[in-house]
Design a protein around this motif. Structure first.
Motif, PDB file in Angstrom:
ATOM      1  N   GLY A   1      -6.444  -6.000  10.081  1.00  0.00           N
ATOM      2  CA  GLY A   1      -6.016  -7.256  10.684  1.00  0.00           C
ATOM      3  C   GLY A   1      -5.028  -8.013   9.817  1.00  0.00           C
ATOM      4  N   MET A   2      -5.297  -8.059   8.522  1.00  0.00           N
ATOM      5  CA  MET A   2      -4.413  -8.788   7.623  1.00  0.00           C
ATOM      6  C   MET A   2      -3.078  -8.069   7.452  1.00  0.00           C
ATOM      7  SD  MET A   2      -4.368 -11.662   6.118  1.00  0.00           S
ATOM      8  CE  MET A   2      -6.077 -12.164   5.908  1.00  0.00           C
TER       9      MET A   2
ATOM     10  N   SER B   1      -6.727 -11.824  15.765  1.00  0.00           N
ATOM     11  CA  SER B   1      -7.910 -11.498  16.578  1.00  0.00           C
ATOM     12  C   SER B   1      -8.767 -10.453  15.875  1.00  0.00           C
ATOM     13  CB  SER B   1      -7.474 -10.992  17.959  1.00  0.00           C
ATOM     14  OG  SER B   1      -6.722 -11.975  18.645  1.00  0.00           O
ATOM     15  N   ILE B   2      -8.114  -9.448  15.285  1.00  0.00           N
ATOM     16  CA  ILE B   2      -8.858  -8.431  14.526  1.00  0.00           C
ATOM     17  C   ILE B   2      -9.560  -9.084  13.336  1.00  0.00           C
ATOM     18  CG2 ILE B   2      -8.622  -6.342  13.119  1.00  0.00           C
ATOM     19  CD1 ILE B   2      -6.220  -5.592  14.931  1.00  0.00           C
ATOM     20  N   LEU B   3      -8.865  -9.989  12.670  1.00  0.00           N
ATOM     21  CA  LEU B   3      -9.463 -10.691  11.531  1.00  0.00           C
ATOM     22  C   LEU B   3     -10.686 -11.494  11.948  1.00  0.00           C
ATOM     23  CD1 LEU B   3      -6.333 -11.941   9.574  1.00  0.00           C
ATOM     24  CD2 LEU B   3      -8.168 -10.524   8.652  1.00  0.00           C
ATOM     25  N   PHE B   4     -10.627 -12.122  13.121  1.00  0.00           N
ATOM     26  CA  PHE B   4     -11.762 -12.926  13.549  1.00  0.00           C
ATOM     27  C   PHE B   4     -12.987 -12.044  13.807  1.00  0.00           C
ATOM     28  CE2 PHE B   4     -14.233 -15.531  16.610  1.00  0.00           C
ATOM     29  CZ  PHE B   4     -14.460 -16.621  15.770  1.00  0.00           C
TER      30      PHE B   4
ATOM     31  N   LEU C   1       3.288 -12.811  18.547  1.00  0.00           N
ATOM     32  CA  LEU C   1       2.310 -12.049  19.320  1.00  0.00           C
ATOM     33  C   LEU C   1       1.596 -11.040  18.414  1.00  0.00           C
ATOM     34  CD1 LEU C   1       0.975 -11.321  22.002  1.00  0.00           C
ATOM     35  CD2 LEU C   1       2.904  -9.775  22.454  1.00  0.00           C
ATOM     36  N   ALA C   2       2.360 -10.402  17.519  1.00  0.00           N
ATOM     37  CA  ALA C   2       1.752  -9.470  16.559  1.00  0.00           C
ATOM     38  C   ALA C   2       0.780 -10.208  15.636  1.00  0.00           C
ATOM     39  CB  ALA C   2       2.836  -8.777  15.735  1.00  0.00           C
ATOM     40  N   GLN C   3       1.141 -11.432  15.262  1.00  0.00           N
ATOM     41  CA  GLN C   3       0.236 -12.229  14.424  1.00  0.00           C
ATOM     42  C   GLN C   3      -1.059 -12.541  15.168  1.00  0.00           C
ATOM     43  OE1 GLN C   3       2.520 -15.665  13.027  1.00  0.00           O
ATOM     44  NE2 GLN C   3       4.287 -14.319  12.778  1.00  0.00           N
ATOM     45  N   ALA C   4      -0.947 -12.797  16.483  1.00  0.00           N
ATOM     46  CA  ALA C   4      -2.146 -13.074  17.283  1.00  0.00           C
ATOM     47  C   ALA C   4      -3.050 -11.846  17.346  1.00  0.00           C
ATOM     48  CB  ALA C   4      -1.743 -13.517  18.688  1.00  0.00           C
TER      49      ALA C   4
ATOM     50  N   GLY D   1     -20.615  -3.254   5.763  1.00  0.00           N
ATOM     51  CA  GLY D   1     -19.666  -3.910   4.864  1.00  0.00           C
ATOM     52  C   GLY D   1     -18.378  -3.120   4.727  1.00  0.00           C
ATOM     53  N   ILE D   2     -18.476  -1.802   4.661  1.00  0.00           N
ATOM     54  CA  ILE D   2     -17.278  -0.961   4.589  1.00  0.00           C
ATOM     55  C   ILE D   2     -16.450  -1.111   5.864  1.00  0.00           C
ATOM     56  CG2 ILE D   2     -16.488   1.447   4.552  1.00  0.00           C
ATOM     57  CD1 ILE D   2     -18.842   2.032   2.660  1.00  0.00           C
ATOM     58  N   ILE D   3     -17.139  -1.114   7.022  1.00  0.00           N
ATOM     59  CA  ILE D   3     -16.436  -1.320   8.299  1.00  0.00           C
ATOM     60  C   ILE D   3     -15.744  -2.678   8.306  1.00  0.00           C
ATOM     61  CG2 ILE D   3     -16.763  -1.650  10.789  1.00  0.00           C
ATOM     62  CD1 ILE D   3     -19.105   0.378  10.575  1.00  0.00           C
ATOM     63  N   GLN D   4     -16.455  -3.718   7.835  1.00  0.00           N
ATOM     64  CA  GLN D   4     -15.870  -5.058   7.779  1.00  0.00           C
ATOM     65  C   GLN D   4     -14.640  -5.081   6.887  1.00  0.00           C
ATOM     66  OE1 GLN D   4     -15.519  -7.496   5.254  1.00  0.00           O
ATOM     67  NE2 GLN D   4     -14.897  -9.112   6.661  1.00  0.00           N
TER      68      GLN D   4
END
Length: 552
Positions: free
Chosen positions: A421-422, A467-470, A460-463, A411-414
Motif C-alpha cells: 500500500g505504501m 485503501s490497501i494501507l487502511f 486515484l493511485a494514491q486512493a 503480522g507478516i501478512i500485515q
C-alpha cells in the motif's frame, strides 16, 4: 527495581507503559481513517458527508499520526527501555503518570478544536492560518507533558550513574537520554512560538504576528522532530534486532557516537525547509544545508553497523558463502521482518531527503506532493514498520502473553499489506510531485486542464494505495487487541542484545554530557543567532488582521 531482559516488569510499570500504547493504537485507527477519507476525496470518486471540510480531516490525519501516535509510542517505549536497563522508582513512576495525564488533557483539547472545525490549520499550523486558542493551549500541554517525561528519563539515568560510579551507562539508557535531550532542546522553539506568538494572537491580545519568525521557530523544531521519530527505530536496529536474530551488539562505541552526531547535527538545520522563503540571508541557508548533510555520516555508520551485525551473526552460525548469511536471516519472524523492510525503505527515503535539502533540486519539488511522498517513506514506512515490529514483542511482554505462530503469520501478512500500500501511494505522490502536483490541495473537483487531469490519475493511485494501507491498519489494530487481551498467557522475551565478550572498551569521553550538549548548543547559536536578529530587525511584525477567518 533494576531490571534486565530476563525479568518481567512490575504490574505498576506495565500499566504505565501500556497506557501509552493504548493511545498509540487508538490514534492509528483514527488517523488512518482520516487518511483514507483524504485520499478518496482527492481521487474525485468520493465526497465527504455532513459537509465535513477536507482540511479538517487533513489536519486530523497529520496531527494524530505525525504528533500524537509517534509521541505516545516513543515515550511509552522509552520508559520501558529505561525500566529494563536502569530501573524506575515509585516516585519516578508517579511523575511519569503525571506526564501521561498532562499530555492526555492537551491531546483532547487539540483534538476537540480540530473536530469542531475551529482548527483546520494543518499539521504545520502556519500563520496566517489561525486556530481557536484551545488548540494552541492543548499543543503547549502536550509539549509540557513530554518535558516531564524527559526529565523523568534524565533522573532515572542520574540515579543509576550515582549508584554505579565509574561504570558505563547501559547503551539503551544512553540512547533514550540523547533522544529526549534532542526533543527538549528542539521543542523549545515550537513551545516559545506557541506561548509567545500564537496564544496571545489567537486570544486577541495582539493584532498581528511575525509570520517569518513563527515559521522559523517551527522548523527549528520540525526537522529534529523527524529524528525524534527515527532514533527509537535506530535503538531497535542497534540494540534489539541483534538479539532477535541470535547475534550480539556490533559496536557499543559506534552506536553511541552515531547518536551523539545525530544530536549535534539534527537541530541547527531548519532553514533547509525554508529555502524558498524571503527574509533569510542565502548564506545562512547554505550553512544550514551543509549542516543538514552532516547527518549522512551517522546514517551511514548505522547502516554499516546493522549489516555488519547481520553478516557476523550469520558467519558465526556457519554460513560461509558470500550472501549465505543474508539468506538465513529470520525472514519468517515478524519481529525482524517488519523493521528490516523499514530499513530498506530508508534507502529511497534518504535519497529523497537529499533532494529536499539541496538548493537547486528543492526548487523543483518544494511545496509539491513529492514532499508528502518522502514523508510517508521515512516516517510512515521506516519508522512505523519498526514500531510495529517492536509492538509484536513489547505488548505481549507487558501483558504477560505470547506472540503465537498464528499471530506471527498475521503480522507478516500485515507487513506486506503495509509495504504494498505504501509503495503504491508514496510512489504516486513522488511522480505527481515531479509533475508539479501541489501538496495539501484537493484538485479532484477542478474542471479542464490537461495537467490537472493528469494529477487526478495519480491521486486515484494514491486512493488505491491508501485503501490497501487502511486494511493494514485494521489488521494491525486487531493484532494489538489480540496481543493485549486475548493471546495465550506466557512470557515473551524483551530482546536486549549483549555486547561481544572481547569488545573494545567504550571511551569515557562518549559520556561527557557537558561536552556534547555544549557543542550542540554552540552549533545552534552559530546557525540561528544572526538570522533571528535579522528577522527581528528587518521583517515587519506582521500584517495579518486579527479577523482572519478561524482555521482557514
Amino acid at each position: 527495581m533494576i531490571a534486565n531482559n530476563r525479568l518481567l516488569f512490575s504490574k505498576k510499570e506495565a500499566r504505565l507503559y501500556m497506557a501509552f500504547m493504548y493511545v498509540t493504537f487508538i490514534s492509528l485507527f483514527i488517523g488512518g481513517l482520516m487518511g483514507l477519507l483524504q485520499t478518496l476525496v482527492r481521487s474525485g470518486k468520493y465526497t465527504l458527508p455532513f459537509n465535513i471540510d477536507y482540511y479538517t480531516i487533513l489536519t486530523v490525519h497529520g496531527v494524530i499520526l505525525g504528533l500524537v501516535l509517534t509521541t505516545y509510542f516513543i515515550i511509552g517505549f522509552q520508559f520501558s527501555l529505561m525500566g529494563k536497563t536502569v530501573g524506575i522508582s515509585d516516585k519516578q513512576l508517579k511523575v511519569a503518570w503525571l506526564s501521561f495525564w498532562v499530555m492526555i488533557v492537551g491531546t483532547i483539547m487539540t483534538a476537540v478544536t480540530i473536530l469542531v472545525g475551529e482548527a483546520s490549520v494543518l499539521y504545520t499550523f502556519y500563520a496566517p492560518l489561525r486556530a481557536h486558542p484551545a488548540f494552541y493551549i492543548g499543543l503547549a500541554l502536550v509539549i509540557i507533558g513530554s518535558w516531564i517525561a524527559a526529565f523523568v528519563n534524565f533522573r532515572q539515568l542520574y540515579v543509576w550513574k550515582k549508584a554505579h560510579k565509574g561504570q558505563k551507562s547501559p547503551l539503551l539508557a544512553f540512547m533514550v537520554t540523547i533522544n529526549m535531550l534532542m526533543w527538549f532542546i528542539a521543542s523549545l522553539g515550537v513551545a516559545s512560538s506557541v506561548l509567545i506568538q500564537f496564544i496571545p494572537w489567537s486570544l486577541g491580545y495582539v493584532e498581528t504576528i511575525n509570520v517569518l519568525m513563527s515559521r522559523t521557530l517551527f522548523w527549528y523544531f520540525g526537522h529534529p522532530l523527524v529524528y525524534f521519530w527515527l532514533l527509537p527505530a535506530y535503538m531497535a536496529w542497534y540494540a534489539l534486532i541483534p538479539r532477535i536474530i541470535g547475534g550480539k551488539l556490533f559496536s557499543d562505541s559506534l552506536a553511541r557516537m552515531s547518536f551523539i552526531l545525530l544530536l549535534m547535527f539534527s537541530i541547527p538545520v531548519g532553514f533547509h525547509h525554508q529555502l524558498t522563503e524571503p527574509g533569510i540571508d542565502p548564506t545562512w541557508k547554505f550553512i544550514q544545508v551543509v549542516l543538514t548533510f552532516m547527518v549522512v555520516i551517522p546514517t551511514l555508520m548505522t547502516a554499516f553497523s546493522i549489516f555488519a551485525t547481520f553478516e557476523t551473526t550469520g558467519r558465526k552460525k556457519g554460513y560461509t558463502s558470500l550472501f549465505g548469511w543474508f539468506k538465513k536471516l529470520p525472514w519468517k519472524d515478524v519481529r525482524f521482518l517488519a523493521p528490516f523492510i523499514g530499513m530498506v525503505a530508508f534507502i529511497p527515503g534518504g535519497a529523497g531527503g537529499i533532494v529536499n535539502a539541496s538548493h537547486q533540486m528543492n526548487a523543483l519539488i518544494h511545496n509539491t506532493i513529492w514532499v508528502t511522498g518522502h514523508f510517508h517513506l521515512t516516517a510512515a514506512t521506516t519508522v512505523i514498520l519498526t514500531f510495529f515490529g517492536i509492538t509484536y514483542w513489547l505488548v505481549p511482554h507487558l501483558t504477560g502473553r505470547r506472540l503465537t505462530p498464528k499471530l506471527n503469520k498475521l503480522g507478516i501478512i500485515q507487513t506486506f499489506i503495509w509495504t504494498i500500500g505504501m509503495a503504491i501511494m508514496s510512489g504516486a505522490m513522488h511522480i505527481q510531485g515531479l509533475l508539479g502536483g501541489p501538496r495539501r490541495s484537493n484538485f479532484s473537483s477542478y474542471a479542464g486542464g490537461e495537467q490537472v487531469q493528469m494529477w487526478v490519475h495519480y491521486q486515484l493511485a494514491q486512493a488505491i494505495g491508501g485503501s490497501i494501507l487502511f486494511i493494514g491498519i485494521l489488521l494491525m489494530v486487531y493484532l494489538f487487541i489480540q496481543l493485549a487481551f486475548f493471546a495465550p498467557r506466557g512470557v515473551e522475551e524483551y530482546p536486549i542484545a549483549e555486547e561481544e565478550a572481547d569488545a573494545e572498551p567504550t571511551p569515557k569521553i562518549l559520556e561527557n554530557w557537558y561536552l556534547w550538549v555544549g557543542i550542540t548548543i554552540a552549533l545552534i547559536l552559530f546557525a540561528y543567532t544572526i538570522p533571528v536578529f535579522d528577522i527581528l530587525k528587518h521583517s515587519p511584525p506582521g500584517s495579518v488582521p486579527f479577523d482572519w477567518p478561524i482555521g482557514r
